[in-house]
Motif scaffolding. Structure first.
Motif, mmCIF file in Angstrom:
data_model
loop_
_atom_site.group_PDB
_atom_site.id
_atom_site.type_symbol
_atom_site.label_atom_id
_atom_site.label_comp_id
_atom_site.label_asym_id
_atom_site.label_seq_id
_atom_site.Cartn_x
_atom_site.Cartn_y
_atom_site.Cartn_z
ATOM 1 N N PRO A 1 -4.343 28.524 49.765
ATOM 2 C CA PRO A 1 -2.965 28.229 50.162
ATOM 3 C C PRO A 1 -1.970 29.123 49.435
ATOM 4 C CG PRO A 1 -3.810 26.562 48.655
ATOM 5 C CD PRO A 1 -4.964 27.413 49.021
ATOM 6 N N PRO A 2 -0.826 29.390 50.040
ATOM 7 C CA PRO A 2 0.192 30.253 49.427
ATOM 8 C C PRO A 2 0.965 29.504 48.340
ATOM 9 C CG PRO A 2 1.018 29.370 51.484
ATOM 10 C CD PRO A 2 -0.415 28.909 51.370
ATOM 11 N N PRO A 3 1.747 30.226 47.543
ATOM 12 C CA PRO A 3 2.596 29.568 46.538
ATOM 13 C C PRO A 3 3.555 28.590 47.204
ATOM 14 C CG PRO A 3 2.518 31.942 46.190
ATOM 15 C CD PRO A 3 1.869 31.685 47.509
ATOM 16 N N LEU A 4 3.933 27.552 46.469
ATOM 17 C CA LEU A 4 4.826 26.543 47.026
ATOM 18 C C LEU A 4 6.292 26.840 46.740
ATOM 19 C CD1 LEU A 4 2.926 23.214 46.221
ATOM 20 C CD2 LEU A 4 3.117 24.386 48.420
ATOM 21 N N LYS B 1 5.000 18.464 54.279
ATOM 22 C CA LYS B 1 4.290 17.925 53.122
ATOM 23 C C LYS B 1 4.438 18.842 51.912
ATOM 24 C CE LYS B 1 -0.335 16.568 51.562
ATOM 25 N NZ LYS B 1 -1.772 16.441 51.944
ATOM 26 N N ASP B 2 4.361 20.161 52.135
ATOM 27 C CA ASP B 2 4.492 21.114 51.030
ATOM 28 C C ASP B 2 5.911 21.135 50.476
ATOM 29 O OD1 ASP B 2 1.848 21.868 51.163
ATOM 30 O OD2 ASP B 2 2.219 23.533 52.545
ATOM 31 N N ARG B 3 6.886 21.065 51.365
ATOM 32 C CA ARG B 3 8.278 21.057 50.921
ATOM 33 C C ARG B 3 8.586 19.779 50.142
ATOM 34 N NH1 ARG B 3 11.090 25.038 53.546
ATOM 35 N NH2 ARG B 3 13.080 24.018 53.086
ATOM 36 N N LEU B 4 7.997 18.672 50.581
ATOM 37 C CA LEU B 4 8.175 17.406 49.877
ATOM 38 C C LEU B 4 7.534 17.456 48.495
ATOM 39 C CD1 LEU B 4 9.122 14.463 49.889
ATOM 40 C CD2 LEU B 4 6.923 13.848 50.946
ATOM 41 N N SER B 5 6.400 18.129 48.397
ATOM 42 C CA SER B 5 5.722 18.272 47.113
ATOM 43 C C SER B 5 6.618 18.965 46.086
ATOM 44 C CB SER B 5 4.419 19.059 47.295
ATOM 45 O OG SER B 5 3.782 19.284 46.060
ATOM 46 N N VAL B 6 7.336 19.996 46.521
ATOM 47 C CA VAL B 6 8.258 20.709 45.634
ATOM 48 C C VAL B 6 9.414 19.803 45.227
ATOM 49 C CG1 VAL B 6 9.900 22.626 45.490
ATOM 50 C CG2 VAL B 6 7.648 22.976 46.534
ATOM 51 N N SER B 7 9.978 19.092 46.195
ATOM 52 C CA SER B 7 11.109 18.209 45.917
ATOM 53 C C SER B 7 10.728 17.110 44.932
ATOM 54 C CB SER B 7 11.609 17.592 47.235
ATOM 55 O OG SER B 7 12.614 16.638 46.996
ATOM 56 N N GLN B 8 9.559 16.513 45.108
ATOM 57 C CA GLN B 8 9.120 15.435 44.217
ATOM 58 C C GLN B 8 8.818 15.959 42.815
ATOM 59 O OE1 GLN B 8 5.828 13.753 46.444
ATOM 60 N NE2 GLN B 8 7.157 12.220 47.390
ATOM 61 N N ALA B 9 8.227 17.151 42.750
ATOM 62 C CA ALA B 9 7.959 17.747 41.443
ATOM 63 C C ALA B 9 9.264 18.034 40.708
ATOM 64 C CB ALA B 9 7.143 19.030 41.600
ATOM 65 N N ASN B 10 10.275 18.528 41.430
ATOM 66 C CA ASN B 10 11.580 18.757 40.817
ATOM 67 C C ASN B 10 12.148 17.472 40.236
ATOM 68 O OD1 ASN B 10 11.385 21.376 41.682
ATOM 69 N ND2 ASN B 10 12.962 21.233 43.259
ATOM 70 N N GLN B 11 11.992 16.389 40.983
ATOM 71 C CA GLN B 11 12.487 15.089 40.537
ATOM 72 C C GLN B 11 11.833 14.674 39.223
ATOM 73 O OE1 GLN B 11 12.246 12.154 43.674
ATOM 74 N NE2 GLN B 11 12.475 10.436 42.245
ATOM 75 N N LEU B 12 10.537 14.919 39.100
ATOM 76 C CA LEU B 12 9.811 14.527 37.892
ATOM 77 C C LEU B 12 10.164 15.418 36.696
ATOM 78 C CD1 LEU B 12 6.272 13.710 39.366
ATOM 79 C CD2 LEU B 12 8.133 12.120 38.788
ATOM 80 N N VAL B 13 10.382 16.699 36.950
ATOM 81 C CA VAL B 13 10.761 17.594 35.851
ATOM 82 C C VAL B 13 12.167 17.257 35.351
ATOM 83 C CG1 VAL B 13 11.080 19.977 35.101
ATOM 84 C CG2 VAL B 13 9.272 19.429 36.721
ATOM 85 N N ASP B 14 13.080 17.008 36.274
ATOM 86 C CA ASP B 14 14.441 16.630 35.868
ATOM 87 C C ASP B 14 14.422 15.327 35.063
ATOM 88 O OD1 ASP B 14 15.697 18.828 37.034
ATOM 89 O OD2 ASP B 14 15.970 17.821 38.961
ATOM 90 N N LEU B 15 13.620 14.373 35.493
ATOM 91 C CA LEU B 15 13.482 13.119 34.751
ATOM 92 C C LEU B 15 12.910 13.372 33.364
ATOM 93 C CD1 LEU B 15 13.467 10.020 34.483
ATOM 94 C CD2 LEU B 15 11.208 10.033 35.611
ATOM 95 N N SER B 16 11.911 14.240 33.278
ATOM 96 C CA SER B 16 11.286 14.558 31.995
ATOM 97 C C SER B 16 12.298 15.169 31.026
ATOM 98 C CB SER B 16 10.115 15.519 32.198
ATOM 99 O OG SER B 16 9.118 14.928 33.006
#
Length: 256
Positions: free
Chosen positions: A127-130, A147-162
């Motif tokens: 798979p290509p980079p996200l 699904k891939d775009r959602l994966s990026v959005s959710q990861a951003n949410q977790l990093v901002d929370l962290s």
């Protein structure tokens, strides 16, 4: 399920944290802090007065190691149930409320890094980079699946929370460590990079095979797995000095 921590729980986090009582509940004073600077916690939350959190804990090896040296540590990960799923707004707010209460004195965060992986390439083999190459907070414009775009959005949410968690624990006098692969582009993520800068975090690169016992060590396939630990934990640099007896020969060969 996330792979085991690079530390495998072998590096006992010997924080010297005084044990003060078991629970402080608010009385008529409302939200004023107690004599130790802690804010009241809503009933029936049961926590000790001094607590460590392992966030995105996976199999919670750090939690197990810390509990063994007599420090109360609590693991948060969606694998432990919906109440620990930090993509849910009320859970994220509950976590931040706990951290800001002053009861949490240390936090260890193994932030999910799949969407930040540099292993994904335009090589036709997988798979290509996200993420976009110019702005890593954005999904790659070549992505066609929601699904891939959602994966990026959710990861951003977790990093901002962290980043918020680390800033909050620092504000109440606590310490933190963020764990992620050395190759991960997460270290360039704006909110995380800014947090690490303003908290004057230390950076240490350790290797998976440093922590393996003789029984676990894969002599036929030594796995370095460079992992960065970034944070304000005193003595973090001492990770550079540790190798298990089983790993010593491999490190000498592979690290020069």
């Amino acid at each position: 399920m996330r792979r085991r921590s690079a530390l495998e729980g072998a590096f006992a986090i010997r924080l010297i944290l005084p044990w003060i009582g078991t629970l402080w509940q608010p009385v008529d004073e409302g939200t004023r802090p107690d004599e130790y600077g802690r804010l009241p916690l809503p009933r029936p939350l049961k926590v000790c007065a001094w607590l460590m959190l392992e966030i995105f804990a996976g199999t919670a090896r750090v939690t197990s190691a810390v509990n063994k040296v007599g420090i109360r540590c609590e693991a948060w990960d969606v694998i432990f149930g919906v109440k620990c799923g930090l993509l849910i707004g009320k859970n994220a707010r509950r976590l931040l409320s706990l951290v800001r209460s002053g009861h949490v004195r240390a936090a260890w965060l193994g932030i999910p890094c799949i969407s930040f992986s540099k292993a994904r390439k335009f090589d036709g083999r997988g798979p290509p980079p996200l993420r976009d190459f110019v702005d890593i907070t954005q999904p790659g414009p070549w992505l066609t699946r929601e699904k891939d775009r959602l994966s990026v959005s959710q990861a951003n949410q977790l990093v901002d929370l962290s980043a918020d968690v680390c800033l909050s624990v620092t504000a109440v006098g606590g310490i933190f460590v963020v764990e992620n692969p050395e190759s991960s582009s997460i270290w360039l993520y704006p909110s995380l990079a800014h947090m690490l800068l303003v908290t004057r975090a230390s950076f240490v690169t350790t290797h998976y095979c440093q922590w393996l016992s003789e029984e676990e060590f894969e002599f036929d396939l030594p796995w370095l797995k460079p992992t960065v630990l970034a944070g304000t934990l005193p003595g973090l640099q001492s990770c550079l000095l540790y190798t298990s007896d089983a790993a010593d020969d491999s490190l000498r060969v592979d690290l020069g």
